[in-house]
Design a protein around this motif. Structure first.
Motif, PDB file in Angstrom:
ATOM      1  N   UNK A  48      44.454  25.143  22.954  1.00 34.62           N
ATOM      2  CA  UNK A  48      43.842  26.323  23.545  1.00 34.62           C
ATOM      3  C   UNK A  48      44.466  27.585  22.946  1.00 34.62           C
ATOM      4  N   UNK A  49      43.690  28.691  22.872  1.00 35.52           N
ATOM      5  CA  UNK A  49      44.218  29.936  22.316  1.00 35.52           C
ATOM      6  C   UNK A  49      45.227  30.585  23.244  1.00 35.52           C
ATOM      7  N   UNK A  50      46.028  31.482  22.686  1.00 34.06           N
ATOM      8  CA  UNK A  50      46.931  32.268  23.505  1.00 34.06           C
ATOM      9  C   UNK A  50      46.135  33.238  24.358  1.00 34.06           C
ATOM     10  N   UNK A  51      46.565  33.404  25.582  1.00 32.97           N
ATOM     11  CA  UNK A  51      45.858  34.300  26.491  1.00 32.97           C
ATOM     12  C   UNK A  51      46.040  35.767  26.111  1.00 32.97           C
ATOM     13  N   UNK A  52      47.237  36.127  25.692  1.00 31.93           N
ATOM     14  CA  UNK A  52      47.499  37.539  25.500  1.00 31.93           C
ATOM     15  C   UNK A  52      47.728  38.215  26.841  1.00 31.93           C
ATOM     16  N   UNK A  53      47.922  39.526  26.848  1.00 31.95           N
ATOM     17  CA  UNK A  53      48.182  40.238  28.107  1.00 31.95           C
ATOM     18  C   UNK A  53      46.967  40.213  29.029  1.00 31.95           C
ATOM     19  N   UNK A  54      47.218  40.035  30.321  1.00 29.88           N
ATOM     20  CA  UNK A  54      46.151  40.042  31.320  1.00 29.88           C
ATOM     21  C   UNK A  54      46.528  40.992  32.440  1.00 29.88           C
ATOM     22  N   UNK A  55      45.546  41.533  33.076  1.00 34.08           N
ATOM     23  CA  UNK A  55      45.767  42.400  34.225  1.00 34.08           C
ATOM     24  C   UNK A  55      45.487  41.616  35.491  1.00 34.08           C
ATOM     25  N   UNK A  56      46.476  41.505  36.348  1.00 32.71           N
ATOM     26  CA  UNK A  56      46.283  40.816  37.623  1.00 32.71           C
ATOM     27  C   UNK A  56      45.444  41.692  38.545  1.00 32.71           C
ATOM     28  N   UNK A  57      44.667  41.073  39.412  1.00 33.42           N
ATOM     29  CA  UNK A  57      43.898  41.816  40.412  1.00 33.42           C
ATOM     30  C   UNK A  57      43.928  41.045  41.722  1.00 33.42           C
ATOM     31  N   UNK A  58      43.724  41.782  42.808  1.00 34.92           N
ATOM     32  CA  UNK A  58      43.920  41.194  44.132  1.00 34.92           C
ATOM     33  C   UNK A  58      42.858  41.685  45.105  1.00 34.92           C
ATOM     34  N   UNK A  59      42.863  41.052  46.278  1.00 37.44           N
ATOM     35  CA  UNK A  59      41.939  41.415  47.342  1.00 37.44           C
ATOM     36  C   UNK A  59      42.235  42.821  47.856  1.00 37.44           C
ATOM     37  N   UNK A  60      41.315  43.328  48.656  1.00 35.83           N
ATOM     38  CA  UNK A  60      41.464  44.665  49.224  1.00 35.83           C
ATOM     39  C   UNK A  60      42.661  44.721  50.165  1.00 35.83           C
ATOM     40  N   UNK A  61      43.363  45.844  50.143  1.00 35.04           N
ATOM     41  CA  UNK A  61      44.511  46.021  51.023  1.00 35.04           C
ATOM     42  C   UNK A  61      44.085  46.192  52.478  1.00 35.04           C
ATOM     43  N   UNK A  62      42.937  46.817  52.717  1.00 29.12           N
ATOM     44  CA  UNK A  62      42.468  47.061  54.087  1.00 29.12           C
ATOM     45  C   UNK A  62      40.985  46.724  54.197  1.00 29.12           C
ATOM     46  N   UNK A  63      40.624  45.437  54.157  1.00 27.08           N
ATOM     47  CA  UNK A  63      39.207  45.060  54.191  1.00 27.08           C
ATOM     48  C   UNK A  63      38.511  45.443  55.482  1.00 27.08           C
ATOM     49  N   UNK A  64      39.273  45.593  56.560  1.00 29.25           N
ATOM     50  CA  UNK A  64      38.662  45.964  57.826  1.00 29.25           C
ATOM     51  C   UNK A  64      38.050  47.343  57.830  1.00 29.25           C
ATOM     52  N   UNK A  65      38.413  48.177  56.847  1.00 30.22           N
ATOM     53  CA  UNK A  65      37.877  49.540  56.789  1.00 30.22           C
ATOM     54  C   UNK A  65      36.544  49.618  56.058  1.00 30.22           C
ATOM     55  N   UNK A  66      36.091  48.512  55.462  1.00 24.47           N
ATOM     56  CA  UNK A  66      34.783  48.509  54.806  1.00 24.47           C
ATOM     57  C   UNK A  66      33.689  48.400  55.862  1.00 24.47           C
ATOM     58  N   UNK A  67      32.467  48.677  55.444  1.00 21.34           N
ATOM     59  CA  UNK A  67      31.343  48.571  56.372  1.00 21.34           C
ATOM     60  C   UNK A  67      31.201  47.132  56.888  1.00 21.34           C
ATOM     61  N   UNK A  68      31.382  46.153  56.007  1.00 23.63           N
ATOM     62  CA  UNK A  68      31.286  44.762  56.433  1.00 23.63           C
ATOM     63  C   UNK A  68      32.437  44.392  57.353  1.00 23.63           C
ATOM     64  N   UNK A  69      33.621  44.983  57.110  1.00 25.15           N
ATOM     65  CA  UNK A  69      34.743  44.746  57.994  1.00 25.15           C
ATOM     66  C   UNK A  69      34.501  45.316  59.377  1.00 25.15           C
ATOM     67  N   UNK A  70      33.924  46.505  59.427  1.00 18.58           N
ATOM     68  CA  UNK A  70      33.609  47.113  60.723  1.00 18.58           C
ATOM     69  C   UNK A  70      32.538  46.307  61.456  1.00 18.58           C
TER      70      UNK A  70
END
Length: 557
Positions: A31-53
């Motif tokens: 397999x090829x080398x991945x190289x640098x990647x940017x990690x990403x994560x879930x929302x810090x405060x999902x309850x503040x979204x319209x779907x959370x409300x």
């Protein structure tokens, strides 16, 4: 029947015979080398979204102390419509994690809602196991080049994507890694609403398959437990085995796979996946793609409007395997306590009843000991699995049949789902629920076979586990899995009713006489009769299972 499950299980049951050949092949690549990647994560405060409300308002209205709500998605239309609703409602994030996404008509419709979400600024992440991304299905990878969409492939295989067989052959030198697959299935919107269950994405999972359809079950979840689902997604997304699509192939590579002689005459502006739908697929102009939003809204139990979805609020827990279960290394050391291990532990605490639905059911010695202990304490154990005729993985059936006599001898009830024809042009809601009706035999418009694909365990009629896991050694030790564990007598009662309805209307009950001869009993009043040999299975299929048996060790199934 779908071929991929059969190829997956069969390939790894005979793989060792080909290792010497692979050692001589020049196509074995790393397999090829991945190289640098940017990690990403879930929302810090999902309850503040319209779907959370929305979740919070629904919880307040229900006057409950429980922080998570659930609804069974037991029909194909309901499961499809729920995913469309989540994609359309998402405002911040949309995360999809799947073992397989097939390039066909229903997928084109569903993923168009995902594209629209990305265009309105929703961050879209798609994590897909790399086993099935070959041939026509490689066109799904076009999504990686859509603005606003990031796509990663988990535990990639080396070699050309022109065919699955070719990729496997050039990867056999690395068999210990490639046989372990990410089998998780999650669909998450704004980290507040999500779907878990047995379905992959494709026509056969949403009642639109031409040759066969899977009988399946999902659960729609809202609230705190979805944040646990998101945390699980993040863990896999940021794992070193998750490769960005762009490190594995280019947009031109995908285009080259598309431009085979049969596709040369197609319009250059054809939809990217519908243009390469596999032969026999309904395509982009039939069945689900022709279904309007109004039709989905009027479909029984189809939750297209999240405001109107009834939820059962209950204590819950997410069971999920660690990503370390996949990849090189020792199975047990890397897997740790697995989802299936956890379910076995819960089964051991049962006091009255254990009900299991598993399409591929290969217990192995540890699971057989649990069943023996349960029966010794008088706990009823019932299992619904595929018959040989309804099983899309004959190799798995070869493993299951080794245990039938011993299971029956200890008093475990075995029910095998009948493979029955249904009309493609009739009722599309081919989840568990339609199998409760009497009109199972099909009608004008072309028949389609059914294959059980649901994965559930219900304990003492109050604790339900619904997820991606089969009750076999592959799910326990090889593949990664995820399941929602829900303590709700009401939800367990609904799921039990659906399963018992299948017992009554569309499954054989196995018996054996004093000499160990098996008999398949039809339900009372059924339009079909008892059988003395694998019902509806052709002689060729029976011979195939006989031939596979010596090359199908339990651990590979």
């Amino acid at each position: 029947m779908q071929a991929l499950s059969m190829i997956h299980r069969l390939t790894f049951s005979v793989v060792f015979a080909a290792l010497v050949v692979c050692g001589l092949a020049s196509g074995c690549t790393d397999m090829p080398n991945q190289g640098p990647r940017t990690a990403s994560y879930a929302l810090a405060a999902p309850g503040e979204t319209q779907m959370g409300r929305l979740v919070q308002s629904r919880r307040v209205a229900a006057r409950t102390h429980n922080d998570s709500g659930f609804r069974l998605l037991d029909t194909a239309d309901g499961a499809f419509a729920a995913r469309v609703a989540l994609a359309e409602a998402a405002q911040s994030t949309l995360d999809l994690q799947y073992y397989a996404i097939h390039a066909d008509g229903s997928t084109e419709v569903l993923l168009e809602t995902v594209r629209r979400a990305a265009r309105r600024g929703v961050r879209v992440r798609i994590l897909l196991d790399d086993f099935n991304t070959t041939g026509a299905n490689a066109q799904v990878l076009r999504l990686a080049f859509e603005p606003g969409v990031e796509m990663r492939l988990f535990n990639p295989l080396a070699g050309s994507r022109a065919s699955l067989a070719g990729r496997i052959f050039t990867s056999l030198y690395d068999v210990e890694r490639i046989q372990k697959r990410m089998h998780n299935k999650l669909f998450i919107a704004d980290d507040t609403w999500g779907i878990a269950g047995g379905r992959n994405l494709g026509d056969a999972y949403f009642g639109a398959g031409e040759a066969s359809n899977f009988v399946d079950m999902d659960v729609l979840a809202a609230g705190r437990v979805v944040q646990d689902m998101s945390a699980s997604f993040d863990r896999y997304w940021n794992d070193p085995l998750a490769y960005q699509v762009q490190t594995l192939l280019s947009k031109e590579d995908i285009e080259h796979l598309r431009k085979k002689p049969a596709e040369q005459a197609r319009s250059s502006d054809a939809p990217p996946m519908a243009a390469v739908a596999p032969a026999g697929s309904p395509g982009n102009a039939m069945v689900l793609p022709a279904v309007t939003e109004a039709e989905f809204a009027s479909a029984e139990r189809s939750p297209t409007d999240l405001n109107g979805v009834s939820l059962a609020w209950a204590p819950s827990l997410l069971l999920v395997d660690a990503p370390g279960k996949i990849g090189p290394g020792d199975d047990e050391a890397d897997a740790g306590e697995t989802v299936v291990d956890g379910l076995l532990g819960l089964m051991q605490k049962a006091s009255g009843d254990v009900l299991i639905v598993s399409p591929y059911f290969v217990p192995g010695a540890p699971m057989m000991k649990v069943f023996a202990d349960l029966r010794a304490r008088g706990v009823k154990v019932r299992v619904l699995t595929n018959s040989l005729a309804s099983n899309d993985a004959p190799a798995a059936h070869a493993g299951y049949r080794r245990y039938r006599h011993a299971l029956l001898a200890m008093g475990v009830e075995l029910h095998e789902m009948r493979s029955a024809g249904r009309s493609n042009s009739g009722d599309r809601r081919r989840g568990i629920r339609p199998w409760l009706g009497s009109g199972i035999g099909g009608s004008a418009g072309g028949a389609s076979l059914a294959s059980l694909h649901s994965k559930m365990v219900i304990i003492d009629r109050k604790l339900s586990a619904i997820g991606s896991m089969n009750l076999d050694l592959r799910s326990e030790r090889k593949n990664s899995e995820v399941a929602l564990l829900i303590r709700s007598p009401a939800l367990a009662a609904e799921a039990t009713m659906l399963i018992e309805g299948t017992f009554v209307h569309n499954a054989y009950t196995l018996e054996q006489d004093a000499h160990g001869t098996l008999l398949w009993r039809a339900p009372p009043g059924a339009t079909y009769g008892d059988e003395t040999s694998e019902p509806a299975a052709s002689m060729m299929l029976k011979l195939l299972v006989d031939a596979l048996s010596p090359f199908a060790p339990d651990a590979m199934l």
